[in-house]
Scaffold this motif. Sequence first.
Motif, mmCIF file in Angstrom:
data_model
loop_
_atom_site.group_PDB
_atom_site.id
_atom_site.type_symbol
_atom_site.label_atom_id
_atom_site.label_comp_id
_atom_site.label_asym_id
_atom_site.label_seq_id
_atom_site.Cartn_x
_atom_site.Cartn_y
_atom_site.Cartn_z
ATOM 1 N N GLN A 156 57.937 -11.518 18.655
ATOM 2 C CA GLN A 156 57.251 -12.769 18.988
ATOM 3 C C GLN A 156 56.309 -13.189 17.860
ATOM 4 O OE1 GLN A 156 55.657 -11.535 22.811
ATOM 5 N NE2 GLN A 156 57.056 -12.931 23.883
ATOM 6 N N LYS A 157 55.679 -12.224 17.214
ATOM 7 C CA LYS A 157 54.796 -12.538 16.091
ATOM 8 C C LYS A 157 55.590 -13.170 14.944
ATOM 9 C CE LYS A 157 51.365 -8.971 17.060
ATOM 10 N NZ LYS A 157 50.777 -7.690 16.608
ATOM 11 N N GLN A 158 56.782 -12.645 14.692
ATOM 12 C CA GLN A 158 57.632 -13.206 13.642
ATOM 13 C C GLN A 158 58.086 -14.620 14.013
ATOM 14 O OE1 GLN A 158 58.161 -12.108 10.595
ATOM 15 N NE2 GLN A 158 56.835 -10.384 11.061
ATOM 16 N N ILE A 159 58.440 -14.796 15.273
ATOM 17 C CA ILE A 159 58.845 -16.121 15.753
ATOM 18 C C ILE A 159 57.688 -17.098 15.625
ATOM 19 C CG2 ILE A 159 59.473 -17.400 17.845
ATOM 20 C CD1 ILE A 159 61.173 -14.894 18.608
ATOM 21 N N LYS A 160 56.497 -16.642 15.936
ATOM 22 C CA LYS A 160 55.313 -17.502 15.835
ATOM 23 C C LYS A 160 55.057 -17.905 14.381
ATOM 24 C CE LYS A 160 50.640 -17.881 17.600
ATOM 25 N NZ LYS A 160 49.569 -17.256 18.333
ATOM 26 N N LYS A 161 55.276 -17.000 13.438
ATOM 27 C CA LYS A 161 55.133 -17.320 12.015
ATOM 28 C C LYS A 161 56.163 -18.363 11.592
ATOM 29 C CE LYS A 161 53.176 -13.044 10.213
ATOM 30 N NZ LYS A 161 53.398 -11.906 9.302
ATOM 31 N N GLU A 162 57.388 -18.209 12.070
ATOM 32 C CA GLU A 162 58.438 -19.179 11.752
ATOM 33 C C GLU A 162 58.089 -20.547 12.340
ATOM 34 O OE1 GLU A 162 63.288 -19.682 12.157
ATOM 35 O OE2 GLU A 162 62.339 -17.825 12.809
ATOM 36 N N PHE A 163 57.569 -20.560 13.551
ATOM 37 C CA PHE A 163 57.155 -21.801 14.211
ATOM 38 C C PHE A 163 56.055 -22.495 13.404
ATOM 39 C CE2 PHE A 163 54.689 -23.865 17.788
ATOM 40 C CZ PHE A 163 55.605 -24.886 17.999
ATOM 41 N N ALA A 164 55.139 -21.717 12.867
ATOM 42 C CA ALA A 164 54.058 -22.281 12.050
ATOM 43 C C ALA A 164 54.617 -22.997 10.825
ATOM 44 C CB ALA A 164 53.084 -21.190 11.641
ATOM 45 N N LYS A 217 63.194 -23.141 22.770
ATOM 46 C CA LYS A 217 63.902 -21.859 22.769
ATOM 47 C C LYS A 217 62.969 -20.675 22.991
ATOM 48 C CE LYS A 217 67.508 -23.212 19.503
ATOM 49 N NZ LYS A 217 68.028 -22.963 18.153
ATOM 50 N N HIS A 218 61.708 -20.868 22.631
ATOM 51 C CA HIS A 218 60.723 -19.777 22.680
ATOM 52 C C HIS A 218 59.538 -20.239 23.521
ATOM 53 C CE1 HIS A 218 63.113 -17.928 19.521
ATOM 54 N NE2 HIS A 218 63.057 -19.075 18.860
ATOM 55 N N THR A 219 59.652 -20.048 24.808
ATOM 56 C CA THR A 219 58.701 -20.625 25.757
ATOM 57 C C THR A 219 57.291 -20.037 25.653
ATOM 58 O OG1 THR A 219 59.459 -19.084 27.456
ATOM 59 C CG2 THR A 219 60.487 -21.245 27.410
ATOM 60 N N PHE A 220 57.104 -18.928 24.985
ATOM 61 C CA PHE A 220 55.772 -18.366 24.843
ATOM 62 C C PHE A 220 54.931 -19.120 23.805
ATOM 63 C CE2 PHE A 220 58.217 -16.211 21.613
ATOM 64 C CZ PHE A 220 57.342 -16.097 20.541
ATOM 65 N N LEU A 221 55.564 -19.991 23.019
ATOM 66 C CA LEU A 221 54.837 -20.752 21.991
ATOM 67 C C LEU A 221 54.052 -21.880 22.625
ATOM 68 C CD1 LEU A 221 57.660 -20.957 19.334
ATOM 69 C CD2 LEU A 221 55.598 -19.554 19.212
ATOM 70 N N GLN A 222 52.911 -22.189 22.053
ATOM 71 C CA GLN A 222 52.076 -23.279 22.559
ATOM 72 C C GLN A 222 51.945 -24.353 21.539
ATOM 73 O OE1 GLN A 222 49.623 -22.976 25.443
ATOM 74 N NE2 GLN A 222 50.455 -21.094 26.195
#
Length: 68
Positions: free
Chosen positions: A7-15, A63-68
């Motif tokens: 999730q941390k990696q996904i959050k970095k990609e989202f950023a 796709k990643h519902t934990f993202l805000q």
Amino acid sequence: MALTEEQKQIKKEFAKYKRKVMELAGTMHDIVEDTIWVDYDKLAGLSNDIEVAMKDVTEFKAKHTFLQ
């Protein structure tokens, strides 16, 4: 709730997706504020680029519902 490593990696990609939108919006803002008379023709292309980048952001977020 703590994030997993994935999730941390996904959050970095989202950023990165969000940063791209902000950079495009910043460019548009600079044109409007400073160079509208000479760079007006760039606004339509920037608007399209922002629309595409925002679509990427919203699709990624869906796709990643934990993202805000």
